[in-house]
Scaffold this active site. Structure first.
Site, PDB file in Angstrom:
ATOM      1  N   SER A 187      44.261 -54.381-134.521  1.00 32.38           N
ATOM      2  CA  SER A 187      42.874 -54.307-134.580  1.00 32.38           C
ATOM      3  C   SER A 187      42.341 -55.902-135.188  1.00 32.38           C
ATOM      4  CB  SER A 187      42.253 -53.502-135.691  1.00 32.38           C
ATOM      5  OG  SER A 187      43.232 -53.656-136.953  1.00 32.38           O
ATOM      6  N   HIS A 215      41.383 -48.511-131.672  1.00 32.76           N
ATOM      7  CA  HIS A 215      40.699 -49.464-130.777  1.00 32.76           C
ATOM      8  C   HIS A 215      40.861 -49.367-129.256  1.00 32.76           C
ATOM      9  CE1 HIS A 215      38.570 -51.917-134.071  1.00 32.76           C
ATOM     10  NE2 HIS A 215      39.826 -51.724-134.525  1.00 32.76           N
ATOM     11  N   LYS A 246      34.389 -45.627-133.623  1.00 38.37           N
ATOM     12  CA  LYS A 246      34.121 -46.645-132.959  1.00 38.37           C
ATOM     13  C   LYS A 246      33.420 -46.559-131.574  1.00 38.37           C
ATOM     14  CE  LYS A 246      37.708 -49.046-135.720  1.00 38.37           C
ATOM     15  NZ  LYS A 246      39.270 -48.954-136.308  1.00 38.37           N
TER      16      LYS A 246
HETATM   17  C1  PLP Z   1      39.270 -48.252-137.734  1.00 40.06           C
HETATM   18  C2  PLP Z   1      41.130 -47.908-137.432  1.00 40.06           C
HETATM   19  C3  PLP Z   1      41.142 -46.710-138.130  1.00 40.06           C
HETATM   20  C4  PLP Z   1      40.431 -46.076-138.736  1.00 40.06           C
HETATM   21  O1  PLP Z   1      39.517 -45.247-138.082  1.00 40.06           O
HETATM   22  P1  PLP Z   1      38.336 -44.854-138.731  1.00 40.06           P
HETATM   23  O2  PLP Z   1      37.993 -43.436-138.066  1.00 40.06           O
HETATM   24  O3  PLP Z   1      37.398 -45.705-139.036  1.00 40.06           O
HETATM   25  O4  PLP Z   1      38.634 -44.310-140.105  1.00 40.06           O
HETATM   26  C5  PLP Z   1      42.823 -46.431-137.839  1.00 40.06           C
HETATM   27  N1  PLP Z   1      43.397 -47.265-137.168  1.00 40.06           N
HETATM   28  C6  PLP Z   1      43.201 -48.383-136.634  1.00 40.06           C
HETATM   29  C7  PLP Z   1      44.204 -49.210-135.753  1.00 40.06           C
HETATM   30  C8  PLP Z   1      42.017 -48.783-136.908  1.00 40.06           C
HETATM   31  O5  PLP Z   1      41.354 -49.913-136.410  1.00 40.06           O
END
Ligand code: PLP
Length: 406
Positions: A187, A215, A246
């Site tokens: 990320s 992602h 996302k």
């Molecule tokens: C954003 C993210 C999460 C968490 O996801 P949410 O649905 O926002 O709780 C988990 N792992 C990674 C790599 C992320 O970037």
């Protein structure tokens, strides 16, 4: 002074915040007024938004909004209980069936967030006699899940297959189970995890393979099916986590895998057992979003075309967008490496004042000396918006000495 402020018990928190202020890395939350869009208004200022994870512009898609409203009218605003007590609605099951079909997996379970999916799953499937082999840049929710499991954690260098194998050899004779885990897309740097190589390695050592595709969901693979599809590794990754927060545009996380994995998580994953399920509107929204992924792959094409254009222009302008002392991005996540934490935060603030929303990220989220702003492209940015953002980035960076004046 308010009564609370005079109490000494939490004075250490105030001191810690003062320390952040002294380092220039304290921040205030930017408040969005209106929907999450390519151009929107934060704190009363109109900006080109390069900070959201709304990759495909689905967060305010009218069809998703309608689906949420219709489900609310029909089923109400809340589910009323945790899934295992009385809070499993028909629409929750429909979403899980839809995700499993989409991901070509036997079954799927939805959690309240991606964070809950990772933390709940890792901590449920492993125990104190087991081993977790984890990439050093894996997401915080994986790290927390690993700690909660009480398994022994072995961290391998970023994407270093040989190092992962060394660690697997070290623990091969131990009776505990082994789990190899990586982000599908990292990320902070935007590089892709070596899911193919790690999965093959895990197979050789009889280890469980798990991927966090937060992602990668909606971004990589056919119709956004994720990293396992991207690498053609169907059937060789035991646990696939994705997010609904996302690219999918709403909220939630899911796990895909065998029917028994999912059934086991129903019985043992603590966020599933002890935290109330999604409102029906969220499930309905996500169902509508997966329909769009299937029907409108051109969104993903636009996302990648914007990514290639924008990153090419940044590179041409002389920005450090990774690849030398940090991993090179391979996805719409675009780091612009600045170096010192304060400089990155100042750059972010100056860009905001000039109409570009770009997140500043400093230690401890990224290593000391690798502070950056992180830009994320979406399918919905127009070329004109991207050009305006590029012009602003270059102008502000030159003024601040981040880019050399020619
Ligand atoms: C954003 C993210 C999460 C968490 O996801 P949410 O649905 O926002 O709780 C988990 N792992 C990674 C790599 C992320 O970037």
């Amino acid at each position: 002074m308010s009564p609370a402020a005079s109490r000494p018990q939490l004075a250490y928190l105030t001191a810690a915040l003062d320390e952040l202020r002294a380092k220039g890395t304290h921040f205030n939350l930017r408040v969005l007024e209106g929907p999450q869009q390519p151009v929107c208004r934060y704190d009363g200022r109109e900006v080109i938004n390069l900070a959201s994870n709304n990759y495909l512009g689905l967060a305010d898609d009218p069809r998703l909004v309608e689906a949420a409203i219709a489900a609310t009218r029909k089923y109400g605003v809340g589910s009323g209980a945790v899934r295992t007590i009385a809070g499993t609605m028909r629409i929750h099951m429909e979403l899980e069936e839809k995700i499993a079909r989409f991901k070509n997996a036997e079954a799927s379970v939805v959690f309240q967030s991606g964070f809950a999916a990772n933390a709940g799953t890792v901590s449920a499937i492993l125990g104190k006699d087991d081993f977790i082999l984890s990439d050093e840049l894996n997401h915080a929710s994986i790290i927390d899940g690993a700690r909660l499991s009480r398994a022994k954690i072995k961290v391998f260098r970023h994407k270093d297959i040989a190092h992962c194998e060394e660690l697997l050899q070290e623990v091969a004779a131990e009776p505990g189970r082994k789990l190899v885990i990586t982000d599908g897309v990292f990320s902070m740097d935007g590089d892709i995890g070596p899911v193919d190589k790690l999965a093959a390695l895990a197979e050789n050592y009889g280890a469980i393979m798990m991927v966090d595709d937060a992602h990668a969901s909606g971004v990589l693979g056919r119709n956004g099916r994720g990293s396992v599809d991207h690498f053609g590794m169907h059937g060789r990754v035991d646990v696939q986590v994705g997010t609904l927060s996302k690219a999918i545009g709403a909220l939630g996380g899911y796990v895909c895998g065998s029917r028994d994995l999912i059934d086991y998580l129903y019985h043992r994953a603590r966020p599933f057992l002890f935290s109330t399920s999604h409102p029906p509107s969220v499930a309905a929204t996500c169902i509508a979003a997966f329909d769009i992924l299937e029907q409108e792959p051109e969104r993903i094409d636009r996302l990648w075309s914007n990514t290639r254009y924008f990153q090419g222009e940044l590179h041409r302008a002389g920005f450090n967008i990774g690849g030398v002392t940090t991993p090179a991005t391979e996805t719409p996540i675009t780091p612009v490496i600045v170096g010192e934490g304060r400089a990155a935060m100042d750059f972010s603030r100056a860009l905001f004042d000039e109409g570009v929303m770009a997140t500043g990220i400093a230690f401890p989220t990224v290593p000391e000396g690798k502070a950056r702003i992180r830009l994320i492209l979406t399918s919905e940015h127009t070329r004109a918006q991207l050009d305006q953002a590029l012009e602003t980035l270059e102008r502000v960076a030159k003024k601040m000495g981040i880019l050399k004046q020619e």
